[in-house]
Structures are given as C-alpha cells and as structure tokens.
Scaffold this motif. Structure first.
Motif, PDB file in Angstrom:
ATOM      1  N   ASP A  19       0.599  -1.236  -0.059  1.00 39.69           N
ATOM      2  CA  ASP A  19      -0.239  -0.089   0.092  1.00 39.69           C
ATOM      3  C   ASP A  19       0.838   1.233  -0.077  1.00 39.69           C
ATOM      4  N   SER A  20       0.639   2.326  -0.915  1.00 41.63           N
ATOM      5  CA  SER A  20       1.282   3.323  -0.894  1.00 41.63           C
ATOM      6  C   SER A  20       0.592   4.773  -0.419  1.00 41.63           C
ATOM      7  N   VAL A  21       0.976   5.255   0.358  1.00 41.77           N
ATOM      8  CA  VAL A  21       0.369   6.403   0.982  1.00 41.77           C
ATOM      9  C   VAL A  21       0.890   7.714   0.881  1.00 41.77           C
ATOM     10  N   PRO A  22       0.448   8.970   0.832  1.00 42.47           N
ATOM     11  CA  PRO A  22       1.327  10.143   0.632  1.00 42.47           C
ATOM     12  C   PRO A  22       2.209  10.246   1.815  1.00 42.47           C
ATOM     13  N   ARG A  23       1.879  10.073   3.073  1.00 46.07           N
ATOM     14  CA  ARG A  23       2.682  10.201   4.274  1.00 46.07           C
ATOM     15  C   ARG A  23       2.477   9.066   5.044  1.00 46.07           C
ATOM     16  N   PRO A  24       3.282   9.108   6.251  1.00 46.75           N
ATOM     17  CA  PRO A  24       2.921   8.157   7.255  1.00 46.75           C
ATOM     18  C   PRO A  24       2.105   8.484   8.397  1.00 46.75           C
ATOM     19  N   ALA A  25       1.359   7.510   8.764  1.00 42.51           N
ATOM     20  CA  ALA A  25       0.287   7.855   9.759  1.00 42.51           C
ATOM     21  C   ALA A  25       1.024   8.281  10.915  1.00 42.51           C
ATOM     22  N   GLU A  26       0.396   9.411  11.841  1.00 43.32           N
ATOM     23  CA  GLU A  26       1.049   9.609  13.078  1.00 43.32           C
ATOM     24  C   GLU A  26       0.990   8.633  14.145  1.00 43.32           C
ATOM     25  N   SER A  27       0.159   7.641  14.155  1.00 45.22           N
ATOM     26  CA  SER A  27       0.254   6.596  15.026  1.00 45.22           C
ATOM     27  C   SER A  27      -0.299   5.300  14.211  1.00 45.22           C
ATOM     28  N   PRO A  28       0.782   4.830  13.532  1.00 49.12           N
ATOM     29  CA  PRO A  28       0.648   3.679  12.993  1.00 49.12           C
ATOM     30  C   PRO A  28      -0.169   2.325  13.854  1.00 49.12           C
ATOM     31  N   LYS A  29      -1.080   1.452  13.164  1.00 49.73           N
ATOM     32  CA  LYS A  29      -1.622   0.663  14.267  1.00 49.73           C
ATOM     33  C   LYS A  29      -0.494  -0.469  14.319  1.00 49.73           C
ATOM     34  N   PRO A  30      -0.496  -0.931  15.531  1.00 57.07           N
ATOM     35  CA  PRO A  30       0.744  -1.938  16.109  1.00 57.07           C
ATOM     36  C   PRO A  30       0.183  -3.197  15.557  1.00 57.07           C
ATOM     37  N   THR A  31      -1.075  -3.533  15.266  1.00 57.68           N
ATOM     38  CA  THR A  31      -1.537  -4.653  14.601  1.00 57.68           C
ATOM     39  C   THR A  31      -2.549  -4.561  13.637  1.00 57.68           C
ATOM     40  N   VAL A  32      -2.471  -5.304  12.623  1.00 59.60           N
ATOM     41  CA  VAL A  32      -3.503  -5.165  11.613  1.00 59.60           C
ATOM     42  C   VAL A  32      -4.318  -6.677  11.588  1.00 59.60           C
TER      43      VAL A  32
END
Length: 69
Positions: A19-32
């Motif tokens: 997955d490409s996103v324009p910028r990183p999430a401020e708080s990425p999910k630790p688990t998907v």
C-alpha cells in the motif's frame, strides 16, 4: 519527485501486498487484523508492525509462537 510512504505485508494471505500512502500515519496501528471469509469457517490473521527504514513499515504475519508469548 516525492516518493510515497510504503506499507508492505509479509506472510499469510496478504503476502506481497503493498500500500502506498502520501505520508506515514502519525500513530500507525501496532497490529492489523485480516479476516478471510471464503464460504467456510472464518480465518483470522494478525499482522504486527515492524519499521523498515528504507521505505516505511512492514506488517509481518504473527506466528503461533508469538501469539503464545
């Protein structure tokens, strides 16, 4: 030219997904959690976050050994 922030999935049914996103999430999910429904019983996979300095982050399939600990 700017490069997108990349999120990769390693192992299990999502192996190879990018997955490409324009910028990183401020708080990425630790688990998907990925729920696989295929006309039979529900199958649940958990992917744990690991950072990859070169391009973004990766979610690696959680093994049974990691689940027990």
């Amino acid at each position: 030219m700017t490069h997108a922030y990349v999120v990769r999935y390693v192992g299990g049914p999502l192996d190879g997904r990018v997955d490409s996103v324009p910028r990183p999430a401020e708080s990425p999910k630790p688990t998907v959690t990925h729920v696989h429904l295929h006309g039979g019983p529900k199958i649940v996979h958990h992917y744990d976050l690991r950072y990859a300095v070169e391009y973004g982050c990766e979610y690696h399939l959680r093994t049974e050994d990691e689940s027990a600990g």
